[in-house]
Motif scaffolding. Structure first.
Motif, PDB file in Angstrom:
ATOM      1  N   LEU A 306     -16.841  91.083  -6.840  1.00  0.00           N
ATOM      2  CA  LEU A 306     -17.720  91.657  -6.288  1.00  0.00           C
ATOM      3  C   LEU A 306     -17.615  93.081  -5.870  1.00  0.00           C
ATOM      4  CD1 LEU A 306     -19.703  90.601  -3.897  1.00  0.00           C
ATOM      5  CD2 LEU A 306     -17.928  90.487  -2.292  1.00  0.00           C
ATOM      6  N   ARG A 307     -16.430  93.763  -6.357  1.00  0.00           N
ATOM      7  CA  ARG A 307     -16.393  95.163  -5.823  1.00  0.00           C
ATOM      8  C   ARG A 307     -17.241  95.937  -7.041  1.00  0.00           C
ATOM      9  NH1 ARG A 307     -11.626  93.176  -7.644  1.00  0.00           N
ATOM     10  NH2 ARG A 307     -11.114  93.749 -10.094  1.00  0.00           N
ATOM     11  N   GLU A 308     -17.571  95.302  -8.192  1.00  0.00           N
ATOM     12  CA  GLU A 308     -18.212  96.000  -8.931  1.00  0.00           C
ATOM     13  C   GLU A 308     -19.844  95.566  -8.937  1.00  0.00           C
ATOM     14  OE1 GLU A 308     -16.827  94.919 -12.792  1.00  0.00           O
ATOM     15  OE2 GLU A 308     -15.099  95.941 -12.405  1.00  0.00           O
ATOM     16  N   GLY A 344     -17.692  97.029   3.551  1.00  0.00           N
ATOM     17  CA  GLY A 344     -17.813  97.933   2.332  1.00  0.00           C
ATOM     18  C   GLY A 344     -16.626  98.596   1.909  1.00  0.00           C
ATOM     19  N   LYS A 345     -15.480  98.750   2.786  1.00  0.00           N
ATOM     20  CA  LYS A 345     -14.374  99.178   2.351  1.00  0.00           C
ATOM     21  C   LYS A 345     -13.602  98.323   2.196  1.00  0.00           C
ATOM     22  CE  LYS A 345     -14.713 103.327   5.623  1.00  0.00           C
ATOM     23  NZ  LYS A 345     -14.086 104.154   6.737  1.00  0.00           N
ATOM     24  N   HIS A 346     -13.511  97.037   2.167  1.00  0.00           N
ATOM     25  CA  HIS A 346     -12.644  95.883   1.856  1.00  0.00           C
ATOM     26  C   HIS A 346     -12.874  95.797   0.411  1.00  0.00           C
ATOM     27  CE1 HIS A 346     -10.050  92.647   2.400  1.00  0.00           C
ATOM     28  NE2 HIS A 346     -11.042  91.632   2.022  1.00  0.00           N
ATOM     29  N   ASP A 347     -11.538  95.328  -0.448  1.00  0.00           N
ATOM     30  CA  ASP A 347     -11.515  95.451  -1.828  1.00  0.00           C
ATOM     31  C   ASP A 347     -12.154  94.023  -2.205  1.00  0.00           C
ATOM     32  OD1 ASP A 347     -10.694  97.938  -2.384  1.00  0.00           O
ATOM     33  OD2 ASP A 347      -8.329  97.223  -2.232  1.00  0.00           O
ATOM     34  N   TRP A 348     -12.286  92.829  -1.401  1.00  0.00           N
ATOM     35  CA  TRP A 348     -12.636  91.693  -1.867  1.00  0.00           C
ATOM     36  C   TRP A 348     -11.808  90.871  -2.913  1.00  0.00           C
ATOM     37  CZ3 TRP A 348     -15.023  89.778   2.103  1.00  0.00           C
ATOM     38  CH2 TRP A 348     -15.664  90.450   2.761  1.00  0.00           C
ATOM     39  N   PRO A 349     -10.367  90.896  -2.902  1.00  0.00           N
ATOM     40  CA  PRO A 349      -9.657  90.354  -4.003  1.00  0.00           C
ATOM     41  C   PRO A 349     -10.015  88.746  -4.183  1.00  0.00           C
ATOM     42  CG  PRO A 349      -8.413  90.486  -2.078  1.00  0.00           C
ATOM     43  CD  PRO A 349      -9.526  91.157  -1.567  1.00  0.00           C
ATOM     44  N   GLY A 350     -10.685  87.837  -3.274  1.00  0.00           N
ATOM     45  CA  GLY A 350     -11.192  86.804  -3.348  1.00  0.00           C
ATOM     46  C   GLY A 350     -12.645  86.654  -3.808  1.00  0.00           C
ATOM     47  N   GLN A 370     -23.929  90.185  17.840  1.00  0.00           N
ATOM     48  CA  GLN A 370     -23.836  90.811  16.318  1.00  0.00           C
ATOM     49  C   GLN A 370     -22.392  90.061  15.940  1.00  0.00           C
ATOM     50  OE1 GLN A 370     -24.608  94.794  16.542  1.00  0.00           O
ATOM     51  NE2 GLN A 370     -26.373  94.460  15.327  1.00  0.00           N
ATOM     52  N   ILE A 371     -22.000  89.943  14.661  1.00  0.00           N
ATOM     53  CA  ILE A 371     -20.815  89.710  14.002  1.00  0.00           C
ATOM     54  C   ILE A 371     -20.127  90.977  13.961  1.00  0.00           C
ATOM     55  CG2 ILE A 371     -19.642  88.654  12.281  1.00  0.00           C
ATOM     56  CD1 ILE A 371     -21.907  86.780  11.611  1.00  0.00           C
ATOM     57  N   GLU A 372     -18.807  91.012  14.527  1.00  0.00           N
ATOM     58  CA  GLU A 372     -18.147  92.217  14.421  1.00  0.00           C
ATOM     59  C   GLU A 372     -17.095  92.076  13.558  1.00  0.00           C
ATOM     60  OE1 GLU A 372     -18.886  94.777  16.182  1.00  0.00           O
ATOM     61  OE2 GLU A 372     -20.135  93.882  17.659  1.00  0.00           O
ATOM     62  N   ALA A 373     -16.493  93.366  13.020  1.00  0.00           N
ATOM     63  CA  ALA A 373     -15.548  93.519  11.786  1.00  0.00           C
ATOM     64  C   ALA A 373     -14.280  92.490  12.251  1.00  0.00           C
ATOM     65  CB  ALA A 373     -14.985  94.894  11.855  1.00  0.00           C
ATOM     66  N   PHE A 374     -13.789  92.398  13.515  1.00  0.00           N
ATOM     67  CA  PHE A 374     -12.591  91.623  13.795  1.00  0.00           C
ATOM     68  C   PHE A 374     -12.961  90.078  13.551  1.00  0.00           C
ATOM     69  CE2 PHE A 374     -14.057  90.557  18.226  1.00  0.00           C
ATOM     70  CZ  PHE A 374     -14.584  91.462  18.453  1.00  0.00           C
ATOM     71  N   ASP A 375     -14.241  89.765  13.921  1.00  0.00           N
ATOM     72  CA  ASP A 375     -14.641  88.359  13.669  1.00  0.00           C
ATOM     73  C   ASP A 375     -14.377  88.044  12.347  1.00  0.00           C
ATOM     74  OD1 ASP A 375     -15.460  88.200  16.210  1.00  0.00           O
ATOM     75  OD2 ASP A 375     -17.544  88.929  15.967  1.00  0.00           O
ATOM     76  N   LEU A 376     -14.562  88.866  11.379  1.00  0.00           N
ATOM     77  CA  LEU A 376     -14.375  88.593  10.090  1.00  0.00           C
ATOM     78  C   LEU A 376     -13.077  88.803   9.454  1.00  0.00           C
ATOM     79  CD1 LEU A 376     -17.605  90.944   8.630  1.00  0.00           C
ATOM     80  CD2 LEU A 376     -17.528  88.204   8.921  1.00  0.00           C
ATOM     81  N   GLY A 377     -12.145  89.298  10.558  1.00  0.00           N
ATOM     82  CA  GLY A 377     -10.887  89.443  10.005  1.00  0.00           C
ATOM     83  C   GLY A 377     -10.412  90.712   9.165  1.00  0.00           C
ATOM     84  N   LEU A 378     -11.500  91.584   9.396  1.00  0.00           N
ATOM     85  CA  LEU A 378     -11.424  92.871   8.910  1.00  0.00           C
ATOM     86  C   LEU A 378     -11.097  94.027  10.114  1.00  0.00           C
ATOM     87  CD1 LEU A 378     -14.315  92.613   6.354  1.00  0.00           C
ATOM     88  CD2 LEU A 378     -12.214  92.455   5.832  1.00  0.00           C
TER      89      LEU A 378
END
Length: 438
Positions: A306-308, A344-350, A370-378
């Motif tokens: 995903l990072r690419e 956008g800043k997360h590396d998405w290892p999964g 809205q969905i916030e960053a902390f809702d996503l665990g980020l």
């Protein structure tokens, strides 16, 4: 044709006098504006909707909800400040509408909101073009995905085996299903076997079936290879196949027969295999048969992490938000700017699987519009700037985040989760208890 493609269509429902006064300025700004009553919306074409909410709409909200659901686009509510003070009206507006305006209008803000709603509506429309499942087709417009789609179109009509390589969560099974769907075998079975999720002692009977005598006289269980006859057999995580089963699979690939009650039965399948491990290294370590590798690796496909896949993140996130909102029966939420920055800043290892799981979690946990960053665990910008502390605190947070990340990707298999972290299962459980997870 270019000018027609750039037209933005706005439908104003139940227009009030203030709404009608907006129309000349909106047309100058490039909007094609139409208006009608709620009952006469029908199948009018439009990109964004704006509705003047009246008391009867609050008394029978299912009518407005039905309109929004059927239209599958973004809506903006117009109401008075007194309306917002009524019980439950704020929750209704925040859940079902992209945004709202109170009278009298701030014309500049209206134009900004309409532009943002149009952009989100286009993302929503792109997301709904990809079938009925969260990963039904190859979703994305980045160069790696466009090139992958072109390659699959070339490989699908052939009968040759294909080896699909890529990191965990990059959609290797989706590639296999796409190859099958575009092949001459599309109307025949697609049978999938996860070699890493099936216990080793069950892989042989799972693939080749159980003989009648081995199950106490009960009816013989048909193996996956035989069940795929005429269609496609997908062997996921082929690198985890035990050597003994590898030998039997190689024998089948060579002569295309299986043994059933002492008789050789011909089976016609196209074999697709996938792996995230380095099979060449496994061959050097004598963990994978070289002759089987060459049988499976006739054609090869790679899936990009995903990072690419630059530019696909928002489209994929929006697609998953639309799909999983149906589980709760609630209006799909948008992502806040902070959430988009954090993603956008997360590396998405999964990879895409991790994104899908985080969005699903975010829809459940989100309390606002809205969905916030902390809702996503980020971590959002504020959390990042205030997250530093002592070294022990930093290590503790990193340890907990590692546990949360691995559970996001492997919650169905805790043994694999522990293995990914390089710790024993008892240690894994101890850390879960320490951080009060699960």
């Amino acid at each position: 044709m270019h000018e027609l493609a750039s037209i933005r269509r706005l439908l104003i429902v139940e227009p009030c006098e203030e709404c009608l006064q907006l129309i000349p300025g909106l047309r100058i700004a490039g909007w094609e504006v139409d208006s009608c009553t709620l009952e006469s919306v029908g199948s009018r074409p439009f990109d964004v909707g704006l509705i003047r909410l009246m008391p009867e709409h609050f008394e029978h909200p299912e009518v407005v909800k039905g309109l929004i659901t059927r239209s599958n686009t973004e809506w903006i509510a117009v109401l008075t400040a007194d309306d917002l003070r009524r019980e439950l009206i704020g929750d209704f507006v925040c859940e079902w509408f992209f945004d709202f305006h109170t009278l009298p209008f701030d014309v500049g803000r209206v134009q900004v909101t309409l532009g943002r709603a149009y952009g989100m509506a286009r993302l929503r429309a792109q997301g709904t073009n990809y079938g009925s499942g969260p990963g039904h087709e190859m979703l994305g417009e980045s160069r790696p995905v466009r090139e992958l789609r072109r390659l699959l179109t070339k490989l699908a009509p052939t009968e040759s085996p294909v080896l699909i390589r890529g990191e965990v969560g990059t959609g290797k099974e989706l590639v296999a299903r796409t190859l099958h769907a575009q092949s001459q075998r599309r109307n025949q079975p697609f049978v999938s076997v996860n070699c890493s999720a099936t216990p080793e002692h069950r892989l042989q009977p799972e693939l080749f079936g159980d003989d009648q005598d081995s199950v106490g006289g009960a009816q013989r269980k048909v193996g996956r290879i035989e069940a795929a006859n005429g269609g496609t057999l997908f062997l996921d995580e082929i690198g985890d196949l035990p050597l003994e089963v590898q030998a039997n699979l190689l024998r089948f690939l060579q002569d295309r027969h299986i043994e059933v009650a002492g008789e050789r039965v011909p089976v016609d399948v196209r074999v697709l295999a996938a792996t995230h491990v380095d099979l060449e290294a496994a061959i050097r370590k004598k963990l994978f048969r070289e002759d089987l590798y060459y049988r499976l690796n006739v054609l090869q496909v790679g899936t990009a992490p995903l990072r690419e896949r630059h530019g696909d993140l928002a489209l994929l996130a929006n697609h998953f938000a639309q799909f999983y909102s149906r589980e709760t029966g609630r209006r799909a939420r948008n992502f806040s700017q902070d959430a988009l920055v954090a993603m956008g800043k997360h590396d998405w290892p999964g990879n895409v699987r991790e994104l899908e799981n985080r969005v699903r979690r975010g829809l459940v946990l989100a309390e606002g519009r809205q969905i916030e960053a902390f809702d996503l665990g980020l971590l959002g910008e504020e959390e990042i700037s205030s997250s530093m502390g002592t070294l022990d605190e930093y290590k503790c947070r990193a340890e907990r985040q590692a546990l949360c990340d691995v559970l996001t990707r492997h919650s169905d298999n805790l043994s694999v989760a522990a293995k990914v972290l390089g710790i024993s299962r008892p240690t894994f459980y101890r850390l879960l208890h320490k951080h009060q997870i699960r």
